[in-house]
Design a protein around this motif. Structure first.
Motif, PDB file in Angstrom:
ATOM      1  N   THR A 198      -8.625  45.067 -15.290  1.00 38.19           N
ATOM      2  CA  THR A 198      -8.852  43.768 -15.940  1.00 38.19           C
ATOM      3  C   THR A 198      -8.093  42.668 -15.215  1.00 38.19           C
ATOM      4  OG1 THR A 198      -9.179  44.796 -18.107  1.00 38.19           O
ATOM      5  CG2 THR A 198      -8.606  42.472 -18.094  1.00 38.19           C
ATOM      6  N   ASP A 199      -6.852  42.962 -14.823  1.00 41.08           N
ATOM      7  CA  ASP A 199      -6.065  41.963 -14.108  1.00 41.08           C
ATOM      8  C   ASP A 199      -6.666  41.677 -12.737  1.00 41.08           C
ATOM      9  OD1 ASP A 199      -3.560  40.334 -14.034  1.00 41.08           O
ATOM     10  OD2 ASP A 199      -3.174  41.587 -12.284  1.00 41.08           O
ATOM     11  N   LEU A 200      -7.143  42.714 -12.046  1.00 44.19           N
ATOM     12  CA  LEU A 200      -7.771  42.521 -10.736  1.00 44.19           C
ATOM     13  C   LEU A 200      -9.034  41.677 -10.850  1.00 44.19           C
ATOM     14  CD1 LEU A 200      -7.324  46.100  -9.234  1.00 44.19           C
ATOM     15  CD2 LEU A 200      -6.366  43.984  -8.297  1.00 44.19           C
ATOM     16  N   LEU A 201      -9.822  41.943 -11.892  1.00 40.74           N
ATOM     17  CA  LEU A 201     -11.052  41.172 -12.095  1.00 40.74           C
ATOM     18  C   LEU A 201     -10.727  39.701 -12.311  1.00 40.74           C
ATOM     19  CD1 LEU A 201     -14.077  40.839 -12.639  1.00 40.74           C
ATOM     20  CD2 LEU A 201     -13.654  41.538 -15.001  1.00 40.74           C
ATOM     21  N   GLU A 202      -9.719  39.433 -13.123  1.00 39.04           N
ATOM     22  CA  GLU A 202      -9.377  38.040 -13.389  1.00 39.04           C
ATOM     23  C   GLU A 202      -8.757  37.367 -12.170  1.00 39.04           C
ATOM     24  OE1 GLU A 202      -7.206  37.659 -17.025  1.00 39.04           O
ATOM     25  OE2 GLU A 202      -8.848  38.485 -18.221  1.00 39.04           O
ATOM     26  N   GLN A 203      -8.071  38.144 -11.322  1.00 38.36           N
ATOM     27  CA  GLN A 203      -7.610  37.582 -10.055  1.00 38.36           C
ATOM     28  C   GLN A 203      -8.797  37.231  -9.161  1.00 38.36           C
ATOM     29  OE1 GLN A 203      -4.272  39.426  -7.926  1.00 38.36           O
ATOM     30  NE2 GLN A 203      -3.913  40.684  -9.741  1.00 38.36           N
ATOM     31  N   GLU A 204      -9.819  38.071  -9.204  1.00 35.09           N
ATOM     32  CA  GLU A 204     -11.029  37.818  -8.408  1.00 35.09           C
ATOM     33  C   GLU A 204     -11.726  36.544  -8.886  1.00 35.09           C
ATOM     34  OE1 GLU A 204     -13.976  38.752  -5.507  1.00 35.09           O
ATOM     35  OE2 GLU A 204     -12.101  39.803  -5.901  1.00 35.09           O
ATOM     36  N   LEU A 205     -11.727  36.350 -10.217  1.00 33.59           N
ATOM     37  CA  LEU A 205     -12.415  35.187 -10.779  1.00 33.59           C
ATOM     38  C   LEU A 205     -11.552  33.935 -10.720  1.00 33.59           C
ATOM     39  CD1 LEU A 205     -13.971  36.859 -13.949  1.00 33.59           C
ATOM     40  CD2 LEU A 205     -15.074  36.430 -11.753  1.00 33.59           C
ATOM     41  N   GLU A 206     -10.250  34.101 -10.852  1.00 30.09           N
ATOM     42  CA  GLU A 206      -9.351  32.936 -10.880  1.00 30.09           C
ATOM     43  C   GLU A 206      -8.001  33.355 -10.317  1.00 30.09           C
ATOM     44  OE1 GLU A 206      -8.893  29.362 -10.830  1.00 30.09           O
ATOM     45  OE2 GLU A 206     -10.493  29.755 -12.266  1.00 30.09           O
ATOM     46  N   ALA A 207      -7.584  32.711  -9.249  1.00 27.32           N
ATOM     47  CA  ALA A 207      -6.396  33.158  -8.527  1.00 27.32           C
ATOM     48  C   ALA A 207      -5.089  32.829  -9.248  1.00 27.32           C
ATOM     49  CB  ALA A 207      -6.364  32.532  -7.125  1.00 27.32           C
ATOM     50  N   SER A 208      -5.034  31.722  -9.975  1.00 26.81           N
ATOM     51  CA  SER A 208      -3.781  31.300 -10.586  1.00 26.81           C
ATOM     52  C   SER A 208      -3.882  31.318 -12.103  1.00 26.81           C
ATOM     53  CB  SER A 208      -3.406  29.894 -10.104  1.00 26.81           C
ATOM     54  OG  SER A 208      -4.418  28.969 -10.450  1.00 26.81           O
ATOM     55  N   SER A 209      -2.759  31.014 -12.762  1.00 27.83           N
ATOM     56  CA  SER A 209      -2.736  31.061 -14.232  1.00 27.83           C
ATOM     57  C   SER A 209      -1.929  29.893 -14.775  1.00 27.83           C
ATOM     58  CB  SER A 209      -2.145  32.390 -14.719  1.00 27.83           C
ATOM     59  OG  SER A 209      -0.856  32.580 -14.179  1.00 27.83           O
ATOM     60  N   SER A 210      -2.332  28.683 -14.434  1.00 27.58           N
ATOM     61  CA  SER A 210      -1.658  27.486 -14.904  1.00 27.58           C
ATOM     62  C   SER A 210      -2.418  26.893 -16.087  1.00 27.58           C
ATOM     63  CB  SER A 210      -1.567  26.449 -13.780  1.00 27.58           C
ATOM     64  OG  SER A 210      -2.864  25.988 -13.437  1.00 27.58           O
ATOM     65  N   TYR A 211      -1.820  25.879 -16.727  1.00 32.42           N
ATOM     66  CA  TYR A 211      -2.511  25.194 -17.814  1.00 32.42           C
ATOM     67  C   TYR A 211      -3.816  24.566 -17.328  1.00 32.42           C
ATOM     68  CZ  TYR A 211       1.165  25.624 -21.330  1.00 32.42           C
ATOM     69  OH  TYR A 211       2.044  26.118 -22.270  1.00 32.42           O
ATOM     70  N   TRP A 212      -3.815  24.067 -16.102  1.00 35.77           N
ATOM     71  CA  TRP A 212      -5.013  23.432 -15.558  1.00 35.77           C
ATOM     72  C   TRP A 212      -6.168  24.419 -15.484  1.00 35.77           C
ATOM     73  CZ3 TRP A 212      -7.546  19.276 -15.308  1.00 35.77           C
ATOM     74  CH2 TRP A 212      -8.540  19.059 -14.352  1.00 35.77           C
ATOM     75  N   ASP A 213      -5.862  25.693 -15.211  1.00 32.28           N
ATOM     76  CA  ASP A 213      -6.915  26.708 -15.097  1.00 32.28           C
ATOM     77  C   ASP A 213      -7.614  26.963 -16.428  1.00 32.28           C
ATOM     78  OD1 ASP A 213      -6.693  27.446 -12.301  1.00 32.28           O
ATOM     79  OD2 ASP A 213      -4.727  28.251 -12.828  1.00 32.28           O
ATOM     80  N   CYS A 214      -6.971  26.601 -17.536  1.00 32.29           N
ATOM     81  CA  CYS A 214      -7.624  26.755 -18.843  1.00 32.29           C
ATOM     82  C   CYS A 214      -8.835  25.844 -18.985  1.00 32.29           C
ATOM     83  CB  CYS A 214      -6.631  26.433 -19.968  1.00 32.29           C
ATOM     84  SG  CYS A 214      -5.230  27.562 -20.094  1.00 32.29           S
ATOM     85  N   PHE A 215      -8.919  24.830 -18.126  1.00 38.98           N
ATOM     86  CA  PHE A 215      -9.993  23.850 -18.236  1.00 38.98           C
ATOM     87  C   PHE A 215     -10.926  23.878 -17.025  1.00 38.98           C
ATOM     88  CE2 PHE A 215      -6.315  22.398 -20.606  1.00 38.98           C
ATOM     89  CZ  PHE A 215      -6.862  22.131 -21.848  1.00 38.98           C
ATOM     90  N   LYS A 216     -10.921  24.984 -16.294  1.00 35.15           N
ATOM     91  CA  LYS A 216     -11.777  25.120 -15.113  1.00 35.15           C
ATOM     92  C   LYS A 216     -12.784  26.242 -15.294  1.00 35.15           C
ATOM     93  CE  LYS A 216      -9.560  25.276 -11.192  1.00 35.15           C
ATOM     94  NZ  LYS A 216      -8.500  25.650 -10.231  1.00 35.15           N
ATOM     95  N   GLY A 217     -14.010  26.012 -14.834  1.00 36.56           N
ATOM     96  CA  GLY A 217     -15.032  27.046 -14.816  1.00 36.56           C
ATOM     97  C   GLY A 217     -15.317  27.626 -16.186  1.00 36.56           C
ATOM     98  N   ALA A 218     -15.469  28.951 -16.208  1.00 36.37           N
ATOM     99  CA  ALA A 218     -15.792  29.637 -17.459  1.00 36.37           C
ATOM    100  C   ALA A 218     -14.658  29.526 -18.463  1.00 36.37           C
ATOM    101  CB  ALA A 218     -16.106  31.110 -17.183  1.00 36.37           C
ATOM    102  N   ASN A 219     -13.435  29.316 -17.983  1.00 38.52           N
ATOM    103  CA  ASN A 219     -12.293  29.220 -18.898  1.00 38.52           C
ATOM    104  C   ASN A 219     -12.343  27.967 -19.758  1.00 38.52           C
ATOM    105  OD1 ASN A 219     -10.939  31.633 -18.187  1.00 38.52           O
ATOM    106  ND2 ASN A 219     -10.182  30.671 -16.327  1.00 38.52           N
TER     107      ASN A 219
END
Length: 543
Positions: A293-314
């Protein structure tokens, strides 16, 4: 894509085990057996297999009890005679016997100031929780917050002015912002799929327990006219952080967090601690599922910042998380916090109002427990329970509004109070607990603490708005709406129901990996329940 480091020098996931892309469709062949095993595990077998996970999830929820207690006890003080006489202003009211008498009421501005502490603190605390949760983990962050809470209770207990009390509420609220992020995050990361709904609804149960204890304490001290009528409730807040600090050294850390830190051996040991020694799961397979699961999410999204909560499918996942939590506030929940005051302003005697308030929170406790068989025995989905609750609650709010139209009608007052209790029971059986299930399931695992933090901050901001508005809505020297507030919240609830129908997906029975893929494929919310990922993936592979 690099494999995760393995402290045990065991081979990492091979290329054939990794989630890969084919024609923009994600393959889940690597975890097909893991997913099937998760779906096949029933509720009671999961309890027997993960007894420690069940215990520690509920233990972490003790922190949320504090948040529910603090928010409720402050609003209960507004109807407490001792508190009214200490901080209120005199008002004249006509007593049925005919003679005028002096009563006290805490002015709306002071009610606003006192009630503002908890939500302001929650906003700041929730947004500040992202870094320490990812840097230091769930246990150490919770421990630091408990120490903070113990210190701030001293400020509240020994406050010599309303201003000092407000400062204590705001600073204490910082920890509450952490608590409401940590508890659902931790619960969702230590339990199997079969227990996810049960354990995450325990967060709502903790809120209700806090409210119930606060109402009971306030009702028990209602007749006291000295300072202990409101100081004793503050002192009770020292109990929970002490209990948590005693137990935390024995609690296992989240295996998802450990994997993200590259501590796979520690993650494996954590899974062992969370499961039964007599009936253990396949620990290596469980660990592999977390790694994948962690590898898949790294594949889909490299970082885990607050900004990433508002990008793409997130972005969609963040929208859903924010809305299901926001609806708790704008859809009528403030009426629960102001239940005792609502009953008193509607025309009930102070003692009757407090008794109804205790009954209100007791029904909330029963309602939350009732949500468990709805999910596990009857197998109802999150979307089904949430939307059904919204429909019934909206109707009740409008009925309460219409009952408030007749004036000086004792029967109508008791009818409104009874319907308010029924509304609370419905809310705590559906929207209240299911909200935390959705929060824990919808967010991506790498962004979970930050997504919940954003949703908590928005919810707390809305709470600030209602905290400002509610005293002016209810106070006799302001709008004095009483039950007519049902029209306001009923209208808002109706709009929210429309959003739920079109935007709220069904997450029941889906692993975190499956949810990642469903959102990445942009599957419409109403199709989540029946969308077969394996069939679609096989069709894409044959094409």
């Amino acid at each position: 894509m690099a494999t995760l480091p393995d402290p045990d020098n065991k081979p990492g996931p091979t290329p054939s085990h990794r989630p890969t892309k084919r024609d923009d469709l994600l393959e889940i062949e690597a975890t097909r057996d893991l997913t099937a095993a998760e779906h096949a595990l029933g509720f009671w077998p999961a309890i027997r297999q993960y007894p420690q996970a069940t215990f520690w999830s509920m233990f972490f929820c003790l922190a949320v009890v504090m948040a529910g207690y603090d928010a409720q006890i402050i609003t209960s003080f507004y109807a407490l005679p001792a508190f009214q006489q200490k901080y209120g202003s005199p008002r004249r009211s006509d007593i049925p016997s005919g003679g005028p008498d002096i009563e006290y009421e805490v002015p709306a501005p002071w009610q606003t100031a006192l009630g503002m502490g908890n939500p302001i603190g929650q906003i700041l605390g929730a947004l500040a929780s992202g870094y320490p949760l990812e840097r230091f983990g769930r246990r150490w962050t919770l421990a630091a917050c408990c120490v903070w809470s113990i210190g701030l209770v001293f400020v509240q207990f020994f406050a010599t002015s309303v201003g000092m009390l407000c400062a204590g509420e705001i600073l204490g609220g910082l920890a509450y912002g952490f608590y409401v992020v940590i508890a659902p995050t931790y619960s969702s990361e230590i339990c199997p799929l079969a227990l996810r709904g049960f354990l995450t609804t325990s967060v709502n149960l903790a809120f209700v327990i806090g409210q119930f204890v606060a109402q009971g304490v306030a009702a028990g001290l209602e007749s006291r006219l000295d300072q202990w009528a409101y100081k004793a409730p503050f002192a009770l807040q020292w109990l929970w952080p002490v209990i948590i600090l005693i137990g935390l050294p024995f609690a296992p850390e989240s295996p998802y967090w450990l994997v993200r830190q590259g501590r796979n051996a520690d993650a494996r040991q954590s899974i062992v601690q969370l499961s039964s020694s007599k009936n253990p799961p396949d620990v290596d397979q469980v660990l592999l599922g977390i790694e994948q699961t962690d590898l898949l999410e790294q594949e889909l999204e490299a970082s885990s910042s607050y900004w990433d909560c508002f990008k793409g499918a997130n972005l969609v996942r963040t929208e859903i998380s924010i809305m299901v939590y926001l609806i708790q506030v704008i859809g009528g929940n403030p009426l629960i916090a102001y239940a005792t005051y609502f009953f008193e302003q509607a025309g009930l005697k102070s003692s009757d109002a407090f008794n109804m308030g205790v009954g209100n929170t007791a029904l909330g406790f029963v309602g939350t427990i009732t949500s468990w068989p709805l999910m596990n025995y009857f197998g109802l989905g999150r979307r089904t329970i949430y939307n059904s609750g919204m429909i019934f609650m909206t109707i009740l709010l409008f009925v309460i509004g219409f009952l408030s139209i007749p004036t000086n009608n004792t029967a109508a007052v008791w009818a409104m109070a009874t319907l308010m209790d029924i509304w609370t029971f419905t809310y705590q059986m559906t929207v209240g607990p299911i909200c935390f299930v959705i929060l824990a399931e919808i967010s991506a695992t790498r962004l979970r603490s930050r997504t919940i933090a954003v949703a908590t901050a928005v919810q707390a901001a809305a709470t600030i708005v209602t905290t400002v508005a509610m005293p002016y809505i209810f106070n006799s020297d302001e709008a004095n709406w009483g039950g007519k507030a049902g029209f306001l919240f009923g209208g808002i609830s109706l709009v929210c129901l429309g959003w739920c129908y079109f935007r709220l997906p069904e997450s029941r029975g889906r692993t975190f990996e499956e949810l990642d893929i469903l959102f990445q494929k942009k599957v419409p919310a109403r199709q989540f329940k029946h969308y077969d990922l394996h069939v679609e993936d096989e069709a894409a592979s044959q094409g």
